[in-house]
Design a protein around this motif. Structure first.
Motif, PDB file in Angstrom:
ATOM      1  N   TYR A  19     101.544 -79.117  17.018  1.00  0.00           N
ATOM      2  CA  TYR A  19     101.413 -78.660  18.401  1.00  0.00           C
ATOM      3  C   TYR A  19     100.509 -79.587  19.199  1.00  0.00           C
ATOM      4  O   TYR A  19     100.836 -80.000  20.304  1.00  0.00           O
ATOM      5  CB  TYR A  19     100.870 -77.232  18.427  1.00  0.00           C
ATOM      6  CG  TYR A  19     100.970 -76.583  19.784  1.00  0.00           C
ATOM      7  CD1 TYR A  19     102.117 -75.887  20.151  1.00  0.00           C
ATOM      8  CD2 TYR A  19      99.927 -76.662  20.699  1.00  0.00           C
ATOM      9  CE1 TYR A  19     102.224 -75.297  21.393  1.00  0.00           C
ATOM     10  CE2 TYR A  19     100.019 -76.071  21.948  1.00  0.00           C
ATOM     11  CZ  TYR A  19     101.170 -75.389  22.291  1.00  0.00           C
ATOM     12  OH  TYR A  19     101.286 -74.803  23.518  1.00  0.00           O
ATOM     13  N   PRO A 106      98.895 -72.117  21.796  1.00  0.00           N
ATOM     14  CA  PRO A 106      98.536 -72.428  23.194  1.00  0.00           C
ATOM     15  C   PRO A 106      97.095 -72.025  23.510  1.00  0.00           C
ATOM     16  O   PRO A 106      96.404 -72.717  24.272  1.00  0.00           O
ATOM     17  CB  PRO A 106      99.523 -71.589  24.008  1.00  0.00           C
ATOM     18  CG  PRO A 106     100.702 -71.425  23.116  1.00  0.00           C
ATOM     19  CD  PRO A 106     100.152 -71.347  21.727  1.00  0.00           C
ATOM     20  N   ARG A 167     104.417 -77.546  27.436  1.00  0.00           N
ATOM     21  CA  ARG A 167     104.640 -76.730  26.230  1.00  0.00           C
ATOM     22  C   ARG A 167     105.235 -75.398  26.669  1.00  0.00           C
ATOM     23  O   ARG A 167     104.950 -74.905  27.763  1.00  0.00           O
ATOM     24  CB  ARG A 167     103.330 -76.429  25.504  1.00  0.00           C
ATOM     25  CG  ARG A 167     102.502 -77.614  25.090  1.00  0.00           C
ATOM     26  CD  ARG A 167     103.037 -78.309  23.859  1.00  0.00           C
ATOM     27  NE  ARG A 167     104.015 -79.316  24.223  1.00  0.00           N
ATOM     28  CZ  ARG A 167     104.988 -79.739  23.420  1.00  0.00           C
ATOM     29  NH1 ARG A 167     105.123 -79.213  22.222  1.00  0.00           N
ATOM     30  NH2 ARG A 167     105.814 -80.676  23.821  1.00  0.00           N
ATOM     31  N   VAL A 168     106.038 -74.817  25.784  1.00  0.00           N
ATOM     32  CA  VAL A 168     106.589 -73.502  26.108  1.00  0.00           C
ATOM     33  C   VAL A 168     105.611 -72.442  25.592  1.00  0.00           C
ATOM     34  O   VAL A 168     105.212 -72.467  24.441  1.00  0.00           O
ATOM     35  CB  VAL A 168     107.968 -73.295  25.457  1.00  0.00           C
ATOM     36  CG1 VAL A 168     108.593 -72.000  25.960  1.00  0.00           C
ATOM     37  CG2 VAL A 168     108.858 -74.472  25.734  1.00  0.00           C
ATOM     38  N   ILE A 169     105.242 -71.569  26.500  1.00  0.00           N
ATOM     39  CA  ILE A 169     104.246 -70.552  26.132  1.00  0.00           C
ATOM     40  C   ILE A 169     104.899 -69.185  26.175  1.00  0.00           C
ATOM     41  O   ILE A 169     105.554 -68.827  27.155  1.00  0.00           O
ATOM     42  CB  ILE A 169     103.047 -70.581  27.101  1.00  0.00           C
ATOM     43  CG1 ILE A 169     102.469 -71.995  27.135  1.00  0.00           C
ATOM     44  CG2 ILE A 169     101.979 -69.599  26.657  1.00  0.00           C
ATOM     45  CD1 ILE A 169     101.510 -72.210  28.263  1.00  0.00           C
ATOM     46  N   SER A 170     104.730 -68.443  25.107  1.00  0.00           N
ATOM     47  CA  SER A 170     105.358 -67.121  25.053  1.00  0.00           C
ATOM     48  C   SER A 170     104.542 -66.118  25.857  1.00  0.00           C
ATOM     49  O   SER A 170     103.350 -66.304  26.107  1.00  0.00           O
ATOM     50  CB  SER A 170     105.478 -66.651  23.609  1.00  0.00           C
ATOM     51  OG  SER A 170     104.193 -66.458  23.069  1.00  0.00           O
ATOM     52  N   GLY A 219     109.668 -67.076  28.259  1.00  0.00           N
ATOM     53  CA  GLY A 219     108.695 -68.120  27.984  1.00  0.00           C
ATOM     54  C   GLY A 219     108.388 -68.868  29.275  1.00  0.00           C
ATOM     55  O   GLY A 219     109.165 -68.814  30.240  1.00  0.00           O
ATOM     56  N   LYS A 221     106.619 -72.548  31.140  1.00  0.00           N
ATOM     57  CA  LYS A 221     106.281 -73.941  30.866  1.00  0.00           C
ATOM     58  C   LYS A 221     105.739 -74.566  32.139  1.00  0.00           C
ATOM     59  O   LYS A 221     106.294 -74.377  33.227  1.00  0.00           O
ATOM     60  CB  LYS A 221     107.548 -74.666  30.423  1.00  0.00           C
ATOM     61  CG  LYS A 221     107.319 -76.044  29.844  1.00  0.00           C
ATOM     62  CD  LYS A 221     108.686 -76.585  29.428  1.00  0.00           C
ATOM     63  CE  LYS A 221     108.590 -77.866  28.644  1.00  0.00           C
ATOM     64  NZ  LYS A 221     109.953 -78.312  28.288  1.00  0.00           N
TER      65      LYS A 221
ATOM     66  N   ASP B 243     104.845 -70.396  17.252  1.00  0.00           N
ATOM     67  CA  ASP B 243     104.473 -71.137  18.460  1.00  0.00           C
ATOM     68  C   ASP B 243     105.096 -72.526  18.441  1.00  0.00           C
ATOM     69  O   ASP B 243     105.559 -73.019  19.471  1.00  0.00           O
ATOM     70  CB  ASP B 243     102.943 -71.244  18.566  1.00  0.00           C
ATOM     71  CG  ASP B 243     102.307 -69.923  18.970  1.00  0.00           C
ATOM     72  OD1 ASP B 243     102.987 -69.133  19.648  1.00  0.00           O
ATOM     73  OD2 ASP B 243     101.136 -69.689  18.609  1.00  0.00           O
ATOM     74  N   VAL B 244     105.109 -73.139  17.247  1.00  0.00           N
ATOM     75  CA  VAL B 244     105.704 -74.474  17.122  1.00  0.00           C
ATOM     76  C   VAL B 244     107.213 -74.387  17.335  1.00  0.00           C
ATOM     77  O   VAL B 244     107.798 -75.190  18.058  1.00  0.00           O
ATOM     78  CB  VAL B 244     105.373 -75.092  15.744  1.00  0.00           C
ATOM     79  CG1 VAL B 244     106.189 -76.368  15.523  1.00  0.00           C
ATOM     80  CG2 VAL B 244     103.885 -75.398  15.652  1.00  0.00           C
ATOM     81  N   PHE B 246     108.836 -72.326  19.024  1.00  0.00           N
ATOM     82  CA  PHE B 246     109.132 -72.029  20.423  1.00  0.00           C
ATOM     83  C   PHE B 246     109.197 -73.313  21.255  1.00  0.00           C
ATOM     84  O   PHE B 246     109.783 -73.334  22.332  1.00  0.00           O
ATOM     85  CB  PHE B 246     108.057 -71.075  20.968  1.00  0.00           C
ATOM     86  CG  PHE B 246     108.558 -70.135  22.017  1.00  0.00           C
ATOM     87  CD1 PHE B 246     109.789 -69.498  21.878  1.00  0.00           C
ATOM     88  CD2 PHE B 246     107.805 -69.861  23.145  1.00  0.00           C
ATOM     89  CE1 PHE B 246     110.240 -68.620  22.847  1.00  0.00           C
ATOM     90  CE2 PHE B 246     108.259 -68.982  24.116  1.00  0.00           C
ATOM     91  CZ  PHE B 246     109.481 -68.362  23.963  1.00  0.00           C
ATOM     92  N   GLN B 247     108.565 -74.375  20.753  1.00  0.00           N
ATOM     93  CA  GLN B 247     108.544 -75.640  21.502  1.00  0.00           C
ATOM     94  C   GLN B 247     109.850 -76.409  21.349  1.00  0.00           C
ATOM     95  O   GLN B 247     110.117 -77.339  22.098  1.00  0.00           O
ATOM     96  CB  GLN B 247     107.391 -76.533  21.024  1.00  0.00           C
ATOM     97  CG  GLN B 247     106.032 -75.884  21.043  1.00  0.00           C
ATOM     98  CD  GLN B 247     105.733 -75.238  22.384  1.00  0.00           C
ATOM     99  OE1 GLN B 247     105.993 -75.817  23.440  1.00  0.00           O
ATOM    100  NE2 GLN B 247     105.200 -74.032  22.327  1.00  0.00           N
ATOM    101  N   GLU B 260     110.932 -64.013  20.336  1.00  0.00           N
ATOM    102  CA  GLU B 260     110.075 -63.071  21.057  1.00  0.00           C
ATOM    103  C   GLU B 260     109.962 -61.745  20.304  1.00  0.00           C
ATOM    104  O   GLU B 260     108.891 -61.142  20.233  1.00  0.00           O
ATOM    105  CB  GLU B 260     110.626 -62.854  22.476  1.00  0.00           C
ATOM    106  CG  GLU B 260     109.701 -62.075  23.397  1.00  0.00           C
ATOM    107  CD  GLU B 260     108.433 -62.853  23.791  1.00  0.00           C
ATOM    108  OE1 GLU B 260     108.444 -64.088  23.689  1.00  0.00           O
ATOM    109  OE2 GLU B 260     107.437 -62.214  24.192  1.00  0.00           O
ATOM    110  N   GLN B 263     107.828 -62.228  17.451  1.00  0.00           N
ATOM    111  CA  GLN B 263     106.487 -62.313  18.029  1.00  0.00           C
ATOM    112  C   GLN B 263     105.885 -60.914  18.230  1.00  0.00           C
ATOM    113  O   GLN B 263     104.737 -60.665  17.880  1.00  0.00           O
ATOM    114  CB  GLN B 263     106.614 -63.023  19.388  1.00  0.00           C
ATOM    115  CG  GLN B 263     105.330 -63.347  20.047  1.00  0.00           C
ATOM    116  CD  GLN B 263     104.626 -64.495  19.350  1.00  0.00           C
ATOM    117  OE1 GLN B 263     103.735 -64.280  18.548  1.00  0.00           O
ATOM    118  NE2 GLN B 263     105.073 -65.710  19.643  1.00  0.00           N
TER     119      GLN B 263
END
Lengths: 224, 431
Positions: A19, A106, A167-170, A219, A221, B243-244, B246-247, B260, B263
């Motif tokens: 990451y 994140p 970065r994609v953030i949930s 998500g 970004k 999280d990784v 999701f990227q 999700e 999650q």
């Protein structure tokens, strides 16, 4: 920017490396106490992520050693214990932050970003991105020189996005960041929508580019 | 229920009562027999000496006649008279009305009639002695017996008290310690040697029992804490991998939704684990730091933190007199947050939630459709609502915090309102 990850759990460490590397940080890994000692005495890092429970020794003594050597490295303690005593004593010895496992990457990235900014720009910590300027110290935001009034939570979110650019953030990472333990108690993280909607609206109205993208419906970004 | 020592006391009292009761006739017969025997002997002696002296005088018949008449006049309790013939001696026991002092009623007399001859003529000599009346003897003995019985009774009670105070002191000390024992406090009980084998044996057994219980309890709690700790790292691994993942640029919408969902599930596991850890830590006597906390101010803070949920619930805060408690700040905040979040979570939205702080009592009221099982409510994992599953630990944590500070937390369902009340008691400072 060089980051040392001192973490005996290889899988967790590798996620962090993946990451953070994509954020253009240079990551190095130490998986036990002697390795960590060797690295910190031989090299200089901008930030050290320190797990307290290490094979071969206690992370707290690494922290003491760092401070005894007057090293400037920023330190974030990452602990599974989430104990108040550890947090207090860690911060007293000189750690910059404390993060309890499990955490969102994140969140980690945002904290690293914040520490690096603080270390490198002690007097005028202003994040500038094209027309957008964020003064971290005075907590003010301007677009093309015109002030944008943001609530505390909106500013918090903005900094979080900037610290995790591209970065994609949930949604759950955002909810946890904004509400801390409170987010834990709710399965419904919809309240995040309202804050993001407001933040987006205020920035767009002030003439800021649309950097904040919604992805897959849940998500977000910050695209630069 | 009666005290152990009162049981033998009762038996002793009944036994002594019976014995003393039986002793009354025995004493009476004995005393009366001695009386009669002694008076008979006395009459005999008097009679014999009188006879001897009369014979020794060697009077002629005329002198005898005058002496007898004179004798009978001077000695009213004896009677000397001429009789036709000599017969064997006889005795009698008689009640006679008092001739001189009528108020005295009847008197009892023991009499002896003996025969002898003066100058060859037969005479009878009657001697009477006044004797104690039987009913007076009985009355006297009964009175004394009752007196002694009362003395015995008082003595027994007094002795019993003293014995129970002294002899049973180690027992009551042990009892006090067992009563005061709280498994949660994790204190061992220590007994002082009493010097009495039975008590010392009992104390040793109790100590062993308590020690093993404390150890088992501690192990169990440590197990929970350690298990929760150990889970943090694998949870962190899963979280970080998500999280990784999701990227990844190539994930599809469906995959993103799946992530999700994972999650959300993971968040719940983390939440349960975190709360379990918190609960174990509270039980394991951590968070010992204390400070003065104004509950009203703490409520304001939590209230502002909850501003994100204003769309779902309106919080009405009413604070009366200031309530200040001496407690751990983090625990108080956790308790307030849990109570308020509980109300928000379990209300139909938008809900009106009333929070009031009066008379050292905090009440949180939210609307509901049915009452909850107040016995199960505060237990771990007794999640009562399937619609809004929580960690099932929030209220357990509230209760555990209240237990630590001796606050009283209760729940009632009335007029379609769930009401949780925390009574801070008189320990808190009112100003």
């Amino acid at each position: 920017m060089k980051i040392l990850i001192i973490e005996d759990e290889v899988e967790l460490a590798s996620s962090m490396v993946t990451y953070l590397s994509s954020q253009h940080y240079l990551c190095e890994l130490a998986t036990d106490y002697p390795q960590a000692l060797e690295k910190i005495s031989n090299y200089q890092y901008d930030c050290i992520l320190l797990d307290l429970m290490l094979p071969g020794g206690n992370g707290m003594s690494i922290l003491k050693l760092l401070k005894a050597q007057n090293k400037e490295d920023g330190v974030i303690i990452i602990s599974a214990k989430n104990s108040l005593e550890d947090k207090v004593s860690g911060l007293q010895i000189g750690a910059d932050d404390y993060l309890a496992k499990p955490f969102h990457l994140p969140e980690l990235a945002a904290r690293i970003y914040s520490i690096l900014r603080r270390k490198n720009f002690t007097n005028s910590n202003v994040i500038a991105q094209n027309e957008l300027k964020i003064d971290v110290l005075s907590k003010s935001v301007t677009v093309n020189g015109i002030a944008v009034m943001l609530t505390k939570k909106e500013l918090d979110l903005l900094l979080f996005f900037v610290g995790n650019r591209n970065r994609v953030i949930s949604k759950s990472a955002l909810a946890e960041h904004i509400s801390g333990d409170l987010a834990d108690m709710l399965d419904n993280h919809d309240f995040i929508y309202a804050h993001i909607k407001n933040l987006k609206k205020k920035l767009l109205e002030a003439g800021c580019g649309n950097y904040l993208k919604t992805l897959y419906g849940n998500g977000y970004k910050w695209e630069v | 229920m009666i005290k152990l020592l009162d049981k033998p006391l009762k038996a002793f009292i009944i036994y002594s009562f019976v014995v003393l009761l039986c002793s009354i006739p025995v004493y009476f017969l004995m005393v009366d027999w001695i009386w009669v025997h002694e008076v008979k002997a006395h009459n005999q002696i008097v009679a014999e000496s009188t006879k001897k002296h009369l014979i020794d005088l060697r009077m002629d018949d005329r002198q005898v006649g005058e002496s007898v008449a004179l004798w009978n006049k001077l000695q009213p309790d004896t009677k000397l008279q001429q009789v036709p013939s000599i017969r064997p001696d006889s005795t009698y026991d008689i009640y006679r009305k008092n001739k001189y002092i009528p108020i005295k009623g009847y008197d009892r007399f023991q009499g002896l009639v003996t025969y002898f001859a003066i100058n060859g003529k037969p005479y009878s000599l009657t001697i009477e002695s006044n004797l104690e009346e039987s009913y007076e003897t009985i009355a006297g003995i009964t009175a004394i017996t009752i007196g002694f019985f009362i003395i015995l009774l008082l003595g027994f009670i007094k002795l019993n008290k003293r014995i129970s105070a002294r002899l049973w002191r180690p027992f009551y000390q042990t009892l006090e310690k067992i009563k005061a024992f709280d498994l949660n406090m994790q204190h061992q009980i220590s007994f002082e040697p009493s010097g009495i084998i039975e008590f010392d044996e009992m104390n040793t057994s109790i100590s062993n029992l308590v020690a093993s219980n404390v150890a088992v309890y501690r192990h169990q709690k440590e197990f929970v804490e350690n298990a929760a700790h150990e889970l943090q790292t694998p949870l962190a691994i899963v979280q970080s991998k998500l999280d990784v993942l999701f990227q990844n640029q190539e994930i599809t919408n469906e995959q993103a939704i799946l992530i999700e969902k994972i999650q959300n599930g993971l968040s719940r596991v983390s939440r349960i684990n975190k709360n379990l850890l918190l609960l174990a830590k509270i039980e394991n006597q951590q968070f010992l730091e204390k400070e003065q906390i104004d509950i009203g101010e703490a409520l304001d803070e939590v209230h502002s933190l909850l501003s994100d949920f204003e769309e779902e619930a309106t919080l009405h805060l009413e604070v009366g007199a200031k309530v200040v408690v001496d407690a751990n700040k983090m625990l108080v905040e956790t308790m307030l947050t849990n109570l308020l979040m509980n109300a928000i979570r379990h209300s139909a939205h938008p809900a009106e939630i009333r929070i009031s702080l009066f008379n050292n009592c905090l009440t949180v009221t939210n609307p509901g459709t049915a009452g909850l099982n107040s016995e199960k409510l505060f237990k771990r994992f007794s999640s009562v609502s399937k619609l809004t599953p929580g960690s099932g630990l929030g209220l357990s944590i509230v209760r555990e915090i209240c237990v630590r500070y001796h606050w009283n937390v209760s729940y009632v369902y009335l007029n379609q309102l769930h009401t949780f009340t925390v009574d801070f008691g008189s320990l808190s400072v009112n100003s």
